[in-house]
Design a protein around this motif. Structure first.
Motif, PDB file in Angstrom:
ATOM      1  N   ASN A 177       0.863  -1.181   0.000  1.00 23.78           N
ATOM      2  CA  ASN A 177       0.000   0.000   0.000  1.00 23.78           C
ATOM      3  C   ASN A 177       0.901   1.234   0.000  1.00 23.78           C
ATOM      4  O   ASN A 177       2.083   1.136  -0.327  1.00 23.78           O
ATOM      5  CB  ASN A 177      -0.933  -0.021   1.219  1.00 23.78           C
ATOM      6  CG  ASN A 177      -0.197  -0.310   2.514  1.00 23.78           C
ATOM      7  OD1 ASN A 177      -0.137  -1.471   2.946  1.00 23.78           O
ATOM      8  ND2 ASN A 177       0.382   0.709   3.141  1.00 23.78           N
ATOM      9  N   GLY A 178       0.356   2.388   0.342  1.00 26.45           N
ATOM     10  CA  GLY A 178       1.141   3.611   0.346  1.00 26.45           C
ATOM     11  C   GLY A 178       2.452   3.455   1.101  1.00 26.45           C
ATOM     12  O   GLY A 178       2.495   2.848   2.178  1.00 26.45           O
ATOM     13  N   LYS A 179       3.523   4.016   0.552  1.00 22.67           N
ATOM     14  CA  LYS A 179       4.859   3.807   1.133  1.00 22.67           C
ATOM     15  C   LYS A 179       4.985   4.335   2.561  1.00 22.67           C
ATOM     16  O   LYS A 179       5.823   3.864   3.329  1.00 22.67           O
ATOM     17  CB  LYS A 179       5.927   4.426   0.234  1.00 22.67           C
ATOM     18  CG  LYS A 179       5.822   5.929   0.055  1.00 22.67           C
ATOM     19  CD  LYS A 179       6.791   6.452  -1.010  1.00 22.67           C
ATOM     20  CE  LYS A 179       6.371   6.030  -2.395  1.00 22.67           C
ATOM     21  NZ  LYS A 179       7.188   6.685  -3.462  1.00 22.67           N
ATOM     22  N   LYS A 180       4.122   5.307   2.935  1.00 22.02           N
ATOM     23  CA  LYS A 180       4.138   5.831   4.306  1.00 22.02           C
ATOM     24  C   LYS A 180       3.024   5.249   5.171  1.00 22.02           C
ATOM     25  O   LYS A 180       2.867   5.649   6.323  1.00 22.02           O
ATOM     26  CB  LYS A 180       4.057   7.357   4.289  1.00 22.02           C
ATOM     27  CG  LYS A 180       5.299   8.021   3.718  1.00 22.02           C
ATOM     28  CD  LYS A 180       5.228   9.541   3.825  1.00 22.02           C
ATOM     29  CE  LYS A 180       6.494  10.194   3.272  1.00 22.02           C
ATOM     30  NZ  LYS A 180       6.409  11.692   3.348  1.00 22.02           N
ATOM     31  N   GLY A 181       2.224   4.327   4.601  1.00 24.55           N
ATOM     32  CA  GLY A 181       1.196   3.671   5.392  1.00 24.55           C
ATOM     33  C   GLY A 181      -0.210   4.111   5.039  1.00 24.55           C
ATOM     34  O   GLY A 181      -0.573   4.195   3.860  1.00 24.55           O
ATOM     35  N   TRP A 182      -0.999   4.443   6.070  1.00 24.15           N
ATOM     36  CA  TRP A 182      -2.439   4.663   5.929  1.00 24.15           C
ATOM     37  C   TRP A 182      -2.876   5.981   6.564  1.00 24.15           C
ATOM     38  O   TRP A 182      -2.222   6.493   7.464  1.00 24.15           O
ATOM     39  CB  TRP A 182      -3.204   3.521   6.587  1.00 24.15           C
ATOM     40  CG  TRP A 182      -2.938   2.198   5.953  1.00 24.15           C
ATOM     41  CD1 TRP A 182      -1.959   1.300   6.293  1.00 24.15           C
ATOM     42  CD2 TRP A 182      -3.630   1.623   4.849  1.00 24.15           C
ATOM     43  NE1 TRP A 182      -1.996   0.203   5.472  1.00 24.15           N
ATOM     44  CE2 TRP A 182      -3.028   0.372   4.576  1.00 24.15           C
ATOM     45  CE3 TRP A 182      -4.706   2.038   4.068  1.00 24.15           C
ATOM     46  CZ2 TRP A 182      -3.467  -0.457   3.559  1.00 24.15           C
ATOM     47  CZ3 TRP A 182      -5.153   1.199   3.048  1.00 24.15           C
ATOM     48  CH2 TRP A 182      -4.538  -0.028   2.798  1.00 24.15           C
ATOM     49  N   THR A 183      -4.028   6.491   6.094  1.00 20.29           N
ATOM     50  CA  THR A 183      -4.589   7.703   6.672  1.00 20.29           C
ATOM     51  C   THR A 183      -6.103   7.698   6.524  1.00 20.29           C
ATOM     52  O   THR A 183      -6.639   7.127   5.563  1.00 20.29           O
ATOM     53  CB  THR A 183      -4.024   8.973   6.000  1.00 20.29           C
ATOM     54  OG1 THR A 183      -4.616  10.133   6.586  1.00 20.29           O
ATOM     55  CG2 THR A 183      -4.314   8.979   4.504  1.00 20.29           C
ATOM     56  N   THR A 184      -6.795   8.330   7.464  1.00 25.35           N
ATOM     57  CA  THR A 184      -8.240   8.518   7.350  1.00 25.35           C
ATOM     58  C   THR A 184      -8.562   9.864   6.693  1.00 25.35           C
ATOM     59  O   THR A 184      -9.731  10.211   6.536  1.00 25.35           O
ATOM     60  CB  THR A 184      -8.909   8.448   8.735  1.00 25.35           C
ATOM     61  OG1 THR A 184      -8.297   9.418   9.588  1.00 25.35           O
ATOM     62  CG2 THR A 184      -8.749   7.058   9.346  1.00 25.35           C
ATOM     63  N   ASP A 185      -7.519  10.632   6.329  1.00 25.28           N
ATOM     64  CA  ASP A 185      -7.718  11.931   5.689  1.00 25.28           C
ATOM     65  C   ASP A 185      -6.680  12.089   4.573  1.00 25.28           C
ATOM     66  O   ASP A 185      -5.752  12.893   4.667  1.00 25.28           O
ATOM     67  CB  ASP A 185      -7.582  13.051   6.731  1.00 25.28           C
ATOM     68  CG  ASP A 185      -7.906  14.427   6.155  1.00 25.28           C
ATOM     69  OD1 ASP A 185      -8.628  14.486   5.135  1.00 25.28           O
ATOM     70  OD2 ASP A 185      -7.439  15.438   6.715  1.00 25.28           O
ATOM     71  N   HIS A 186      -6.879  11.305   3.514  1.00 20.56           N
ATOM     72  CA  HIS A 186      -5.907  11.275   2.427  1.00 20.56           C
ATOM     73  C   HIS A 186      -5.888  12.592   1.649  1.00 20.56           C
ATOM     74  O   HIS A 186      -6.930  13.201   1.390  1.00 20.56           O
ATOM     75  CB  HIS A 186      -6.238  10.135   1.463  1.00 20.56           C
ATOM     76  CG  HIS A 186      -5.395  10.107   0.234  1.00 20.56           C
ATOM     77  ND1 HIS A 186      -4.052   9.791   0.262  1.00 20.56           N
ATOM     78  CD2 HIS A 186      -5.687  10.366  -1.070  1.00 20.56           C
ATOM     79  CE1 HIS A 186      -3.556   9.852  -0.962  1.00 20.56           C
ATOM     80  NE2 HIS A 186      -4.528  10.204  -1.790  1.00 20.56           N
ATOM     81  N   HIS A 187      -4.686  13.025   1.300  1.00 20.76           N
ATOM     82  CA  HIS A 187      -4.498  14.197   0.448  1.00 20.76           C
ATOM     83  C   HIS A 187      -3.465  13.873  -0.623  1.00 20.76           C
ATOM     84  O   HIS A 187      -2.628  12.980  -0.451  1.00 20.76           O
ATOM     85  CB  HIS A 187      -4.036  15.412   1.268  1.00 20.76           C
ATOM     86  CG  HIS A 187      -5.130  16.018   2.092  1.00 20.76           C
ATOM     87  ND1 HIS A 187      -5.538  15.483   3.291  1.00 20.76           N
ATOM     88  CD2 HIS A 187      -5.910  17.104   1.882  1.00 20.76           C
ATOM     89  CE1 HIS A 187      -6.523  16.220   3.797  1.00 20.76           C
ATOM     90  NE2 HIS A 187      -6.768  17.209   2.956  1.00 20.76           N
ATOM     91  N   GLU A 188      -3.519  14.607  -1.688  1.00 16.76           N
ATOM     92  CA  GLU A 188      -2.602  14.387  -2.797  1.00 16.76           C
ATOM     93  C   GLU A 188      -1.150  14.425  -2.330  1.00 16.76           C
ATOM     94  O   GLU A 188      -0.753  15.297  -1.549  1.00 16.76           O
ATOM     95  CB  GLU A 188      -2.835  15.461  -3.868  1.00 16.76           C
ATOM     96  CG  GLU A 188      -2.070  15.211  -5.156  1.00 16.76           C
ATOM     97  CD  GLU A 188      -2.414  16.232  -6.228  1.00 16.76           C
ATOM     98  OE1 GLU A 188      -2.243  15.912  -7.418  1.00 16.76           O
ATOM     99  OE2 GLU A 188      -2.853  17.343  -5.869  1.00 16.76           O
TER     100      GLU A 188
END
Length: 243
Positions: free
Chosen positions: A107-118
């Motif tokens: 998945n994303g190289k920095k992990g996960w978020t509940t408030d994704h931004h570009e």
């Protein structure tokens, strides 16, 4: 026998009956073969019964899975800041979910978020429909609408390990218009909320925000996901999913 003797005899009989019942329930000498068999059957059923909810997904996200969905791609991230994940396809049979296949993924190289931004390099936690597919390669028999185009090709200034990332893709319906090719750039919530988040082929490490799986997994998902089953992806780090 006087009344006191009768009471004592009744009491003794009751105590003995109670003792034998308890002994039988614990699997003692008075336990019949039929009782033991029934106990084993009940135990086995409890151990193997399919889950009524997608495993590892808590009520908060479970409630966001549409009631008509019968296919779920679950992405279990190893940790909030980890790029490693496990991807599992579940199919609903009656009221229970059955595991069909599973693969190691990223998945994303920095992990996960509940408030994704570009450009935050994190994948969004949530439940998203899966409506459209495409890629550089010919349609392998996709159940989802498939758009083949050279426009999916990864830029050749990227590392060669990434050149085949988009040979097959399935659009994750985050900030996009359903019913359009996965590479359509329309962002209903605005550019800052990011977009272009896909299931695509794995290159062995984290992504910008997408979820990646091996080529064989992409082929299987493309051929198996069926719009009539209203497929969705449930994705996030394991703690976030279970909350």
């Amino acid at each position: 026998m006087h009344s006191g003797g009768v009471r004592r005899a009744v009491t003794a009989t009751a105590v003995l009956a109670s003792f034998l019942t308890a002994l039988s329930a614990c699997g003692g000498a008075e336990d019949s073969g039929a009782t033991r068999a029934a106990g084993r059957a009940a135990s086995t059923h409890a151990a193997t019964a399919a889950p009524t909810g997608v495993p590892g997904v808590g009520d908060r996200l479970q409630r966001r899975i549409p009631s008509g969905s019968r296919q779920v791609v679950a992405v279990y991230g190893d940790g909030k800041d980890s790029a490693d994940s496990t991807v599992v396809l579940y199919t609903k049979h009656g009221s229970t979910w059955q595991r069909e296949r599973g693969w190691a993924g990223h998945n994303g190289k920095k992990g996960w978020t509940t408030d994704h931004h570009e450009d935050d390099d994190r994948s969004p936690v949530g439940v998203f429909t899966l409506s459209d597919a495409g890629g550089v390669l010919p349609d392998p028999g996709s159940g989802l609408p498939y758009t083949r185009s050279a426009a999916f090709a990864a830029p050749r200034w990227w590392a060669t390990s990434h050149w085949h990332d988009f040979d097959y893709v399935i659009a994750i319906d985050y900030n996009r218009v359903k019913g359009t090719p996965p590479n359509d750039q329309t962002r209903p919530e605005g550019q800052k909320k990011g977009g272009g988040i896909w299931l695509h082929m794995d290159h062995g490490s984290g992504t910008s925000a997408c979820v990646s799986v091996p080529e064989g997994a992409m082929r299987y998902l493309l051929r198996t996901l069926d719009p009539r089953q209203r497929p969705v992806v449930v994705m996030g780090d394991r703690a976030g999913l279970a909350a």
